[in-house]
Motif scaffolding. Sequence first.
Motif, PDB file in Angstrom:
ATOM      1  N   VAL A 124      45.378  45.214  42.081  1.00  0.00           N
ATOM      2  CA  VAL A 124      44.526  44.135  42.584  1.00  0.00           C
ATOM      3  C   VAL A 124      44.975  43.822  44.005  1.00  0.00           C
ATOM      4  N   ASP A 125      44.091  44.038  44.966  1.00  0.00           N
ATOM      5  CA  ASP A 125      44.365  43.687  46.357  1.00  0.00           C
ATOM      6  C   ASP A 125      43.865  42.265  46.606  1.00  0.00           C
ATOM      7  N   LEU A 126      44.684  41.456  47.255  1.00  0.00           N
ATOM      8  CA  LEU A 126      44.280  40.069  47.514  1.00  0.00           C
ATOM      9  C   LEU A 126      43.249  39.993  48.628  1.00  0.00           C
ATOM     10  N   THR A 127      43.400  40.801  49.682  1.00  0.00           N
ATOM     11  CA  THR A 127      42.481  40.770  50.816  1.00  0.00           C
ATOM     12  C   THR A 127      41.962  42.183  51.081  1.00  0.00           C
ATOM     13  N   ARG A 128      41.006  42.283  52.006  1.00  0.00           N
ATOM     14  CA  ARG A 128      40.472  43.582  52.383  1.00  0.00           C
ATOM     15  C   ARG A 128      41.170  44.142  53.623  1.00  0.00           C
ATOM     16  N   GLY A 129      42.173  43.427  54.126  1.00  0.00           N
ATOM     17  CA  GLY A 129      42.883  43.907  55.302  1.00  0.00           C
ATOM     18  C   GLY A 129      42.045  43.888  56.558  1.00  0.00           C
ATOM     19  N   GLU A 130      41.127  42.921  56.628  1.00  0.00           N
ATOM     20  CA  GLU A 130      40.148  42.905  57.720  1.00  0.00           C
ATOM     21  C   GLU A 130      40.743  42.584  59.089  1.00  0.00           C
ATOM     22  N   LEU A 131      41.961  42.068  59.127  1.00  0.00           N
ATOM     23  CA  LEU A 131      42.575  41.748  60.425  1.00  0.00           C
ATOM     24  C   LEU A 131      43.415  42.890  60.981  1.00  0.00           C
ATOM     25  N   GLY A 132      43.456  44.004  60.294  1.00  0.00           N
ATOM     26  CA  GLY A 132      44.210  45.142  60.793  1.00  0.00           C
ATOM     27  C   GLY A 132      43.712  45.564  62.167  1.00  0.00           C
ATOM     28  N   THR A 133      44.645  45.934  63.045  1.00  0.00           N
ATOM     29  CA  THR A 133      44.286  46.305  64.416  1.00  0.00           C
ATOM     30  C   THR A 133      43.284  47.436  64.446  1.00  0.00           C
ATOM     31  N   GLU A 193      40.633  46.413  41.941  1.00  0.00           N
ATOM     32  CA  GLU A 193      39.673  45.435  42.423  1.00  0.00           C
ATOM     33  C   GLU A 193      40.270  44.640  43.564  1.00  0.00           C
ATOM     34  N   ASN A 194      39.407  43.913  44.257  1.00  0.00           N
ATOM     35  CA  ASN A 194      39.814  43.126  45.414  1.00  0.00           C
ATOM     36  C   ASN A 194      39.367  41.690  45.221  1.00  0.00           C
ATOM     37  N   LEU A 195      40.268  40.731  45.497  1.00  0.00           N
ATOM     38  CA  LEU A 195      39.962  39.316  45.285  1.00  0.00           C
ATOM     39  C   LEU A 195      39.338  38.646  46.507  1.00  0.00           C
ATOM     40  N   SER A 237      35.790  34.659  32.462  1.00  0.00           N
ATOM     41  CA  SER A 237      35.473  35.939  33.077  1.00  0.00           C
ATOM     42  C   SER A 237      34.141  36.408  32.519  1.00  0.00           C
ATOM     43  N   GLN A 238      33.183  36.607  33.405  1.00  0.00           N
ATOM     44  CA  GLN A 238      31.826  37.005  33.016  1.00  0.00           C
ATOM     45  C   GLN A 238      31.256  36.053  31.976  1.00  0.00           C
ATOM     46  N   GLY A 239      31.514  34.756  32.187  1.00  0.00           N
ATOM     47  CA  GLY A 239      30.948  33.730  31.323  1.00  0.00           C
ATOM     48  C   GLY A 239      31.671  33.527  30.010  1.00  0.00           C
ATOM     49  N   GLN A 240      32.742  34.280  29.773  1.00  0.00           N
ATOM     50  CA  GLN A 240      33.485  34.165  28.527  1.00  0.00           C
ATOM     51  C   GLN A 240      34.854  33.541  28.786  1.00  0.00           C
ATOM     52  N   PRO A 241      35.298  32.626  27.913  1.00  0.00           N
ATOM     53  CA  PRO A 241      36.613  32.018  28.100  1.00  0.00           C
ATOM     54  C   PRO A 241      37.714  33.057  27.957  1.00  0.00           C
ATOM     55  N   GLN A 242      38.754  32.902  28.775  1.00  0.00           N
ATOM     56  CA  GLN A 242      39.880  33.832  28.731  1.00  0.00           C
ATOM     57  C   GLN A 242      41.037  33.245  27.925  1.00  0.00           C
ATOM     58  N   GLU A 243      41.766  34.115  27.261  1.00  0.00           N
ATOM     59  CA  GLU A 243      42.953  33.694  26.535  1.00  0.00           C
ATOM     60  C   GLU A 243      44.141  33.647  27.491  1.00  0.00           C
ATOM     61  N   VAL A 289      44.258  34.591  40.785  1.00  0.00           N
ATOM     62  CA  VAL A 289      45.322  35.428  40.225  1.00  0.00           C
ATOM     63  C   VAL A 289      45.393  35.245  38.714  1.00  0.00           C
ATOM     64  N   VAL A 290      45.291  34.003  38.252  1.00  0.00           N
ATOM     65  CA  VAL A 290      45.314  33.728  36.810  1.00  0.00           C
ATOM     66  C   VAL A 290      44.223  34.512  36.098  1.00  0.00           C
ATOM     67  N   ARG A 291      43.015  34.490  36.655  1.00  0.00           N
ATOM     68  CA  ARG A 291      41.907  35.206  36.017  1.00  0.00           C
ATOM     69  C   ARG A 291      42.172  36.709  35.964  1.00  0.00           C
ATOM     70  N   ALA A 292      42.749  37.253  37.034  1.00  0.00           N
ATOM     71  CA  ALA A 292      43.044  38.696  37.044  1.00  0.00           C
ATOM     72  C   ALA A 292      44.104  39.046  36.008  1.00  0.00           C
ATOM     73  N   VAL A 293      45.147  38.221  35.910  1.00  0.00           N
ATOM     74  CA  VAL A 293      46.208  38.484  34.936  1.00  0.00           C
ATOM     75  C   VAL A 293      45.665  38.395  33.522  1.00  0.00           C
ATOM     76  N   ARG A 294      44.862  37.395  33.258  1.00  0.00           N
ATOM     77  CA  ARG A 294      44.291  37.248  31.916  1.00  0.00           C
ATOM     78  C   ARG A 294      43.266  38.336  31.611  1.00  0.00           C
ATOM     79  N   LYS A 295      42.573  38.799  32.614  1.00  0.00           N
ATOM     80  CA  LYS A 295      41.577  39.854  32.423  1.00  0.00           C
ATOM     81  C   LYS A 295      42.231  41.160  31.987  1.00  0.00           C
ATOM     82  N   TYR A 296      43.361  41.510  32.625  1.00  0.00           N
ATOM     83  CA  TYR A 296      43.983  42.814  32.383  1.00  0.00           C
ATOM     84  C   TYR A 296      45.196  42.755  31.462  1.00  0.00           C
TER      85      TYR A 296
END
Length: 238
Positions: free
Chosen positions: A36-45, A69-71, A135-141, A88-95
């Motif tokens: 899981v990438d947090l950003t797209r690295g859009e500020l790279g030179t 995936e990218n957040l 996630s996708q309308g469903q509650p996460q554990e 981050v919580v949603r990504a951890v619970r998703k996977y």
Amino acid sequence: MKLDILAFGAHPDDVELGAGGTLIKHLQQGKKVGIVDLTRGELGTRGSADLRDQEAARSSEIMGLTVRENLHMADGFFEHSRENLLAVVRAVRKYQPDIVLANAISDRHPDHGKGSKLVSEGCFLAGLVKIETESQGQPQEKWRPKAVYHYIQDRYIHPDFVVDVSEQWDLKMQTVLAFSSQFRQPQEGEDVTPLTTPEFMDALKGKFATFGRSIQAAYAEGFTVERTPGVHDLFDLH
């Protein structure tokens, strides 16, 4: 989709540089591994967000990742906020990973330290039942990984343990060089960055060779821990 290992990076290519060999090694063992990438690295030179997306997809293909995936947090400006922690919580619970790998706890690029803290705290919060996410309308554990380890990046940090990636080294470097906008030698008129100098690749190779030497391996990747790891007996240690 439950993963064995989920690696977070503040930018596309962070994980490949710091822990790519370790991920490849576990994929070769049949583990399910994602990034899981947090950003797209859009500020790279050099390059652009769209190009970095394409490079990340190519690297993932080479590595054989289970998922990536990218957040879409703001490169350079993402904050330690409720919104980003919940992402981050949603990504951890998703996977539901057993192990999470995160950025170095401190590094030259301030996003690395920020990302490290964000992921670490997000992993803890993901285990609290009273934090409700969907996630996708469903509650996460609720889900909390068994361990969070931090890979070492630009600045030297003495590792708490290292992983032998000698057999995975060539493939790791293929995934790094998939980000050609960041690492290829500049053409006439293009900006020179710290990542495009010949010395960078020499230093990169030397760092992982140094980590490897401690266990009599050609190359190893180093990690720091948040809590003391345990082993069943002394013979588990190399």
